[in-house]
Write an enzyme that holds these catalytic residues in place. Structure first.
Site, PDB file in Angstrom:
ATOM      1  N   HIS A 179     -44.592  41.549 -32.756  1.00  0.00           N
ATOM      2  CA  HIS A 179     -45.383  41.420 -31.388  1.00  0.00           C
ATOM      3  C   HIS A 179     -46.266  42.460 -30.800  1.00  0.00           C
ATOM      4  CE1 HIS A 179     -42.810  38.029 -30.571  1.00  0.00           C
ATOM      5  NE2 HIS A 179     -41.666  38.635 -30.661  1.00  0.00           N
ATOM      6  N   ASP A 213     -39.632  33.711 -37.844  1.00  0.00           N
ATOM      7  CA  ASP A 213     -38.978  34.359 -36.519  1.00  0.00           C
ATOM      8  C   ASP A 213     -39.129  33.188 -35.350  1.00  0.00           C
ATOM      9  OD1 ASP A 213     -38.290  37.260 -35.623  1.00  0.00           O
ATOM     10  OD2 ASP A 213     -38.915  36.014 -33.851  1.00  0.00           O
ATOM     11  N   HIS A 273     -39.526  33.586 -32.295  1.00  0.00           N
ATOM     12  CA  HIS A 273     -40.663  33.958 -31.510  1.00  0.00           C
ATOM     13  C   HIS A 273     -41.993  34.161 -32.291  1.00  0.00           C
ATOM     14  CE1 HIS A 273     -36.918  35.943 -29.917  1.00  0.00           C
ATOM     15  NE2 HIS A 273     -37.377  35.275 -28.843  1.00  0.00           N
ATOM     16  N   ASP A 314     -33.554  35.169 -36.234  1.00  0.00           N
ATOM     17  CA  ASP A 314     -33.169  34.648 -34.648  1.00  0.00           C
ATOM     18  C   ASP A 314     -33.193  33.126 -34.470  1.00  0.00           C
ATOM     19  OD1 ASP A 314     -35.807  35.025 -34.807  1.00  0.00           O
ATOM     20  OD2 ASP A 314     -35.881  36.536 -33.054  1.00  0.00           O
TER      21      ASP A 314
END
Length: 319
Positions: free
Chosen positions: A138, A175, A177, A256
């Site tokens: 990120h 991921d 995200h 995740d």
């Protein structure tokens, strides 16, 4: 004989497992999901599964200023250094905080990917997994967010491009995200192809409109399972990777998206991570002499994280 199988049979050596004790010293507070126990759970499960002894553990070095500067401007690195507290925590955003051990952990996390690239590219390891924290995908060119400070995988990719003169490198991000930081850093760089899945709409609320022609982003709606994930891999990722013919593969390995991880609402299981790893290894063997560097990103339910990493690393180490 298929080229990828021939390459697989000719390769030897142990998968590098790159980490550093200082990665346990980054602590954003009691109850924070991105906790030191993540790395402990992973190592315990690798040991319980009798995989750990088949890995070559390597201590991560610190990243250098020059290596960071390939993806983060010096003013940003100086800002991160200035924010590092001697006591307590300093919040970069509501979810992302620096503690006294954070800066050193972040420097070693980025350094781990540098070391992984060097081991793999110099034929000292067939592939590598970086068990590191804080995560990185990120972190944008000049912005910390989403538990991330330096973009570890981007630092490694830039090192591979600069030092080993690759013309085509692929990064795969599974991921839950979207890896907005990696996309921000490599948008419109024709040397880098990014293929990804992520839950959408969901943090960081972007990625559904790719920032560059080299970004192959596939959003998945909440509730999607391994069936939808595998369809994306077979119908979108693999054709794109075959067309691109990457000379090295990087994996932003976030776990995740597992159905037991309440940080997201996707439904992957260990078998999905094992399956996709095998397919990525075939791509790497066909075009990249097997070169893969996998880097830990998310995964916050300790049990499912540890089981998923173990499934992923077992494929890397077994071939």
């Amino acid at each position: 004989m298929f080229t990828w199988l021939k390459n697989r049979l000719q390769r030897n050596g142990l998968t590098a497992y790159i980490t550093h004790p200082v990665c346990l010293q980054h602590n954003m507070g009691v109850g924070h999901p991105e906790c030191p126990e993540r790395l402990i759970a992973i190592r315990d499960q690798l040991m319980a599964a009798q995989i750990y002894d088949s890995l070559h553990e390597v201590e991560a070095p610190e990243v250098t200023e020059q290596q960071l500067a390939r993806v983060h401007p010096p003013r940003y690195v100086e800002y991160i250094e200035a924010c590092s507290p001697s006591v307590g925590t300093f919040r970069m955003d509501p979810d992302t905080a620096m503690a006294p051990g954070t800066l050193s952990a972040a420097r070693h996390a980025a350094g781990a990917v540098i070391k992984a690239v060097e081991l793999v590219c110099e034929d000292k390891a067939p592939n590598a997994f970086c068990a590191i924290r804080p995560p990185g995908h990120h972190a944008e060119h000049d912005k910390a967010m989403g538990f991330c400070f330096f973009n570890n995988i981007a630092v490694g990719i830039a090192h591979a491009l600069s030092t080993y003169k690759f013309e085509r490198v692929a990064v795969i991000d599974f991921d839950v995200h979207h890896g907005n930081g990696t996309e921000d850093i490599f948008r419109d760089d024709p040397r880098v192809m990014m293929v990804s899945i992520f839950q959408h709409p969901f943090y960081p609320y972007c990625g559904d409109n790719p920032a560059g022609a080299n970004m192959v982003n596939v959003p998945l709606k909440a509730g999607s399972t391994g069936r939808e994930f595998r369809e994306v891999v077979e119908n979108v990722w693999l054709p794109s990777l075959h067309d691109f013919k990457p000379q090295m593969i990087f994996i932003s390995a976030g776990f995740d998206a597992h159905r037991e991880d309440d940080m997201g609402s996707l439904g992957l299981v260990e078998a999905d991570y094992e399956w996709v790893t095998r397919h990525l290894m075939q791509i790497a063997d066909q075009y990249a002499d097997g070169r893969i560097v996998s880097v830990l990103e998310g995964g916050y339910d300790l049990s499912s994280l540890a089981r998923s990493v173990t499934a992923h690393v077992k494929v890397l180490s077994d071939g």
